[in-house]
Design an enzyme around this catalytic site. Sequence first.
Site, PDB file in Angstrom:
ATOM      1  N   ARG A 128       0.817  -1.218   0.000  1.00  0.00           N
ATOM      2  CA  ARG A 128       0.000   0.000   0.000  1.00  0.00           C
ATOM      3  C   ARG A 128       0.853   1.272   0.000  1.00  0.00           C
ATOM      4  O   ARG A 128       0.537   2.263   0.659  1.00  0.00           O
ATOM      5  CB  ARG A 128      -0.967   0.001   1.194  1.00  0.00           C
ATOM      6  CG  ARG A 128      -1.956  -1.143   1.187  1.00  0.00           C
ATOM      7  CD  ARG A 128      -2.885  -1.072  -0.032  1.00  0.00           C
ATOM      8  NE  ARG A 128      -3.819  -2.193  -0.051  1.00  0.00           N
ATOM      9  CZ  ARG A 128      -3.608  -3.342  -0.703  1.00  0.00           C
ATOM     10  NH1 ARG A 128      -2.498  -3.512  -1.412  1.00  0.00           N
ATOM     11  NH2 ARG A 128      -4.495  -4.307  -0.680  1.00  0.00           N
ATOM     12  N   SER A 136     -11.741  -1.146   1.995  1.00  0.00           N
ATOM     13  CA  SER A 136     -11.124  -1.622   3.228  1.00  0.00           C
ATOM     14  C   SER A 136     -10.467  -0.454   3.955  1.00  0.00           C
ATOM     15  O   SER A 136      -9.664   0.274   3.371  1.00  0.00           O
ATOM     16  CB  SER A 136     -10.081  -2.697   2.906  1.00  0.00           C
ATOM     17  OG  SER A 136      -9.507  -3.206   4.085  1.00  0.00           O
ATOM     18  N   GLU A 192      -5.802   3.010   6.215  1.00  0.00           N
ATOM     19  CA  GLU A 192      -5.259   3.262   4.875  1.00  0.00           C
ATOM     20  C   GLU A 192      -6.090   4.282   4.102  1.00  0.00           C
ATOM     21  O   GLU A 192      -5.697   4.717   3.025  1.00  0.00           O
ATOM     22  CB  GLU A 192      -5.151   1.971   4.072  1.00  0.00           C
ATOM     23  CG  GLU A 192      -6.444   1.363   3.602  1.00  0.00           C
ATOM     24  CD  GLU A 192      -6.205   0.153   2.691  1.00  0.00           C
ATOM     25  OE1 GLU A 192      -6.819   0.110   1.626  1.00  0.00           O
ATOM     26  OE2 GLU A 192      -5.418  -0.738   3.056  1.00  0.00           O
TER      27      GLU A 192
END
Length: 315
Positions: A188, A238, A308
Amino acid sequence: MINYKELCGELAAMGISARTDYRLADYTSFKIGGEAGLAVFPRDIGELVETLRRLYGEGVRCVVLGNGTNVLFDDAGYNGAVVILGEMKHFGGIVDSTGASGLAPDEVIISADAGYPLTRLASDAAALSLTGLEFAYGIPGSVGGGIFMNAGAYGGELSGVVWRSRWYDPDSGETGYFCHDEHEFAYRHSIYMDCRRVILSAEFRLKVGDKAQIRALCDDYMSRRREKQPLEYPSAGSVFKRGNGFITAKLIEDAGLKGCAVGGAQVSEKHAGFIVNRGGATALDVLRLIRHIQATVRDRFGAEIECEVRYIPRD
């Protein structure tokens, strides 16, 4: 003080679509966010570069958005310009299949603008009998946003297929490329998170495969998403990163947080890794729920979980 109406008129005179007081909740996947001082909608790379050159030259604070996923804007809006790439949907198709770029005989390179949807890119690759992007089928982001955060799913990441990306540097006014390892991909993460360069387009290295098998895998991934993810509600996907030695969503569920809500924001009852907007959720609701989840998981299991989703404050 920036005069957004004046700047909007100047961009319009250049043939670039722009609006003042644009409601960010209308564009982002969370359906949350106040008004931006200015929203600009470039249609191609040339217009994007001219937009950025003008905005940064005027000292305007900027955020560049692909499909408006994985971001959370403040309820009070954004005091700056939001550059939205939703109109930049050029797919360049196959740009190299000769081996001139050091390709294997069964490899080709395709290209797309930064605003091109990842799901459409995966579908286009499948139509060309090219394998490597099946995991991206169903990811709601764009090419630029996906590279920025090294998006991935089902064991695949963009780092595995990105050949090179073209960028614009607002500090120098130059354009250039990052190739292969220059992206500094990690989980990520990419080099774009550590600099101000803006992704303009990208090229992907794929392999020739069996069209029926590629399409079947895409359909399988999409079926899994529909079965396990709360696609019926607005969300940013997510919310938390994968844990070091643990599955974050499982810890959240084991902590009894499925269905936990703050205002209109709720931990999905379908998948504990998602926070959904059940109606009328504010950015503050989401932020408070994120903090509550993190604190509860820390207290129960001694684990630190990292968000995130990018929160973008007004100022």
